[in-house]
Motif scaffolding. Structure first.
Motif, mmCIF file in Angstrom:
data_model
loop_
_atom_site.group_PDB
_atom_site.id
_atom_site.type_symbol
_atom_site.label_atom_id
_atom_site.label_comp_id
_atom_site.label_asym_id
_atom_site.label_seq_id
_atom_site.Cartn_x
_atom_site.Cartn_y
_atom_site.Cartn_z
ATOM 1 N N LEU A 1 -16.383 65.016 112.031
ATOM 2 C CA LEU A 1 -15.991 64.233 110.868
ATOM 3 C C LEU A 1 -16.851 62.981 110.724
ATOM 4 O O LEU A 1 -17.155 62.553 109.607
ATOM 5 N N LYS A 2 -17.253 62.399 111.842
ATOM 6 C CA LYS A 2 -18.108 61.216 111.777
ATOM 7 C C LYS A 2 -19.495 61.577 111.234
ATOM 8 O O LYS A 2 -20.052 60.883 110.374
ATOM 9 N N VAL A 3 -20.064 62.697 111.714
ATOM 10 C CA VAL A 3 -21.361 63.141 111.208
ATOM 11 C C VAL A 3 -21.257 63.491 109.731
ATOM 12 O O VAL A 3 -22.162 63.188 108.929
ATOM 13 N N ARG A 4 -20.162 64.098 109.351
ATOM 14 C CA ARG A 4 -19.971 64.479 107.942
ATOM 15 C C ARG A 4 -19.928 63.249 107.049
ATOM 16 O O ARG A 4 -20.483 63.249 105.937
ATOM 17 N N GLN A 5 -19.265 62.196 107.506
ATOM 18 C CA GLN A 5 -19.228 60.958 106.732
ATOM 19 C C GLN A 5 -20.611 60.349 106.592
ATOM 20 O O GLN A 5 -20.974 59.830 105.523
ATOM 21 N N ASP A 6 -21.406 60.397 107.650
ATOM 22 C CA ASP A 6 -22.765 59.859 107.575
ATOM 23 C C ASP A 6 -23.621 60.659 106.593
ATOM 24 O O ASP A 6 -24.457 60.100 105.879
ATOM 25 N N LEU A 7 -23.402 61.994 106.545
ATOM 26 C CA LEU A 7 -24.166 62.820 105.614
ATOM 27 C C LEU A 7 -23.765 62.547 104.161
ATOM 28 O O LEU A 7 -24.600 62.609 103.250
ATOM 29 N N ASN B 1 -16.051 73.671 107.503
ATOM 30 C CA ASN B 1 -16.284 75.096 107.713
ATOM 31 C C ASN B 1 -17.764 75.395 107.922
ATOM 32 O O ASN B 1 -18.122 76.324 108.656
ATOM 33 N N ASP B 2 -18.651 74.607 107.307
ATOM 34 C CA ASP B 2 -20.088 74.806 107.520
ATOM 35 C C ASP B 2 -20.469 74.510 108.966
ATOM 36 O O ASP B 2 -21.292 75.221 109.569
ATOM 37 N N PHE B 3 -19.861 73.459 109.557
ATOM 38 C CA PHE B 3 -20.102 73.162 110.968
ATOM 39 C C PHE B 3 -19.556 74.288 111.851
ATOM 40 O O PHE B 3 -20.161 74.636 112.875
ATOM 41 N N ILE B 4 -18.410 74.851 111.473
ATOM 42 C CA ILE B 4 -17.823 75.939 112.266
ATOM 43 C C ILE B 4 -18.730 77.167 112.233
ATOM 44 O O ILE B 4 -18.940 77.835 113.257
ATOM 45 N N SER C 1 -20.284 86.753 108.667
ATOM 46 C CA SER C 1 -19.499 87.130 107.490
ATOM 47 C C SER C 1 -18.404 86.091 107.280
ATOM 48 O O SER C 1 -17.619 85.816 108.187
ATOM 49 N N VAL C 2 -18.363 85.524 106.077
ATOM 50 C CA VAL C 2 -17.392 84.477 105.750
ATOM 51 C C VAL C 2 -16.379 85.047 104.765
ATOM 52 O O VAL C 2 -16.754 85.527 103.687
ATOM 53 N N GLY D 1 -30.027 75.272 108.866
ATOM 54 C CA GLY D 1 -29.404 73.978 109.034
ATOM 55 C C GLY D 1 -28.049 73.929 108.362
ATOM 56 O O GLY D 1 -27.660 74.828 107.607
ATOM 57 N N ILE D 2 -27.304 72.845 108.600
ATOM 58 C CA ILE D 2 -25.962 72.710 108.046
ATOM 59 C C ILE D 2 -26.013 72.712 106.521
ATOM 60 O O ILE D 2 -25.201 73.386 105.868
ATOM 61 N N GLN D 3 -26.934 71.980 105.937
ATOM 62 C CA GLN D 3 -27.010 71.919 104.486
ATOM 63 C C GLN D 3 -27.391 73.263 103.895
ATOM 64 O O GLN D 3 -26.856 73.675 102.853
ATOM 65 N N GLU D 4 -28.286 73.978 104.531
ATOM 66 C CA GLU D 4 -28.671 75.298 104.041
ATOM 67 C C GLU D 4 -27.507 76.273 104.116
ATOM 68 O O GLU D 4 -27.313 77.106 103.214
#
Length: 489
Positions: A301-307, A317-320, A352-353, A373-376
């Motif tokens: 959550l901290k990394v997500r806030q920085d992004l 879910n992208d991190f998962i 598969s999502v 990567g996470i964004q991709e």
């Protein structure tokens, strides 16, 4: 020159040429990827305001809407094909005028290679175009003829002896019956002393003695008129049970309020049928084992806030997905499948999502997720989810995969177990992240309560290829990767 179009279901090659001169047709074909139409396709014609309807038995379904006489250009979308899990657009290969629609909108179960329409070149008389002789319009749907009752076999029915009113009837033992018939006596002249009222041999001999002493006379019952043997009616032959049987409730009438004891039939879509079949096969043939772990999402959550500050929008879910892909790369023994004879280790890591749609649950695939990567990953999930909800997924976008993830956290579910998607060996069920107070120690060793954001994940694994010990190690590694996002770089 008229071009005849046949129904096709290849997402890349929807134009299939046949042998009669000057005519092109699109037919029901199988793609090299193994995608075929077995239960049907749903069709919608473009360029139209006029809707036509029809239906007949076969292999595919059709919904068409097209304006006859309209000019079309090469590359124009003519109609849409909806199969079990995807909708594919059929494009025109040449310029021309749509001269005739052979398959009407609403048609279902179209046979392989059926003619669906004709296109003529510009300048030709499209109003008087003729259908090629080797093909014709599909036969109209005919009402199912009621089966004629087969002639009933003649069964010889024995004529039962008519019981004379006023006389008692006894259950006779075989020996007693022989004695009574030999001496022309009737059991009603005596008394049955056997168990459960059976007229025994001793009772018959007692009647013989009474006859010999003259106390009773021979019993010659008057023969009843011969009855004509007739076949019993079904109502007579089927004896009703002594207890009430539950009645099947009748189907409710559309447009009217349901009466007591009725039900409403819900038509099942092709996707629903496929999902039902695959789920039943999975739960009945795959030995499921389950393992659960709680993961701390504080660092994620901290990394997500920085992004977000850098205008990069990603979800938990992208991190998962990324953590699962990295873990599979670290533990290739889990990245396997079962093909019916044994395990196969897969050279790719495709996740598969699960995506919920109005027509059912679809599983688009994030290809080579470990290398993205996470964004991709976030961009791929958004694009594929939209295509899944719009019914635009191509077969290669949902077929295959080596590992599945199903997330119900957005619906407020804490934890759940998911059904494995064969031939895959594992599926990860993800719940919502929730605040939990945990007892921790500060730098000085003092105990204190601290709030943590925890998420519960449950992995369903195929015990034939991923045993409990391997599944436990996978979850332990997954937990470490998710709680330390630096490992996902």
């Amino acid at each position: 020159m008229a071009a005849s179009w046949r129904l096709g279901c290849d997402p890349r090659l929807l134009r299939y040429l046949v042998g009669f001169p000057g005519c092109r047709s699109v037919g029901l074909v199988k793609v090299a990827l193994g995608w075929s139409v077995s239960r049907g396709a749903y069709w919608r014609w473009f360029h139209s305001t006029q809707w036509l309807r029809g239906e007949w038995p076969g292999l595919s379904q059709l919904l068409c809407s097209c304006f006859v006489g309209e000019a079309v250009s090469a590359g124009d979308a003519l109609c849409e094909i909806e199969t079990d899990k995807a909708v594919v657009t059929l494009d025109a290969s040449d310029d021309g005028i749509l001269a005739k629609i052979v398959v009407e909108e609403g048609s279902k179960n179209i046979r392989l290679g059926s003619l669906i329409g004709l296109i003529v070149e510009e300048g030709e008389d499209w109003k008087h175009v003729e259908i090629p002789k080797d093909v014709g319009p599909p036969p109209p749907v005919s009402k199912p003829s009621e089966p004629r009752p087969s002639p009933e076999p003649q069964i010889s029915i024995p004529v039962k002896k008519e019981h004379i009113p006023g006389t008692l009837r006894f259950r006779l033992s075989p020996a007693a019956r022989n004695i009574l018939e030999k001496h022309s006596l009737d059991a009603s002249q005596g008394t049955a002393t056997g168990p459960r009222g059976i007229f025994t041999k001793e009772d018959a001999l007692r009647l013989v003695q009474l006859k010999q002493t003259g106390k009773i006379t021979e019993s010659r019952p008057t023969p009843a008129p011969a009855a004509t043997p007739t076949a019993p009616s079904p109502l007579q032959t089927t004896a009703g049970p002594s207890y009430p049987r539950p009645m099947i409730p009748p189907v409710s009438t559309p447009g009217q309020p349901n009466a007591v004891g009725t039900f409403t039939e819900i038509p099942a879509s092709n996707i629903r049928r496929v999902i039902a079949k695959r789920l039943t096969e999975s739960k009945s043939t795959v030995p499921h084992a389950y393992a659960t772990a709680d993961c701390d999402l504080g660092a994620v959550l901290k990394v997500r806030q920085d992004l977000v500050k850098d205008d990069i929008k990603v979800s938990v879910n992208d991190f998962i997905i990324k953590a699962a892909a990295v873990t599979l790369k670290q533990m290739p023994d889990v990245n396997v499948s079962w093909d019916g004879e044994g395990p196969k280790q897969l050279p790719f890591i495709d996740i598969s999502v699960a995506v919920a749609t109005d027509k059912g649950l679809l599983t688009p695939i994030i290809k080579d997720a470990a290398a993205k990567g996470i964004q991709e990953i976030a961009d791929s999930v958004k694009a594929l989810s939209k295509k899944a909800r719009d019914g635009k997924l191509l077969p290669e976008e949902y077929q295959g995969g080596s590992f599945s993830i199903s997330n119900l956290g957005m619906f407020g579910i804490d934890e759940f177990t998911a059904v494995i998607n064969p031939p895959q060996a594992c599926i990860l069920a993800v719940g919502r992240f929730r605040p939990v107070l945990k007892l921790t120690e500060d730098e000085e060793g003092n105990a204190k309560l601290q709030q943590r954001q925890l998420i519960t994940v449950t992995m369903s694994s195929d015990s034939r290829v991923v045993d409990d010990e391997l599944a436990t190690r996978f979850l332990k590694s997954f937990k470490a990767n998710l709680e330390n996002p630096i490992r996902l770089a």
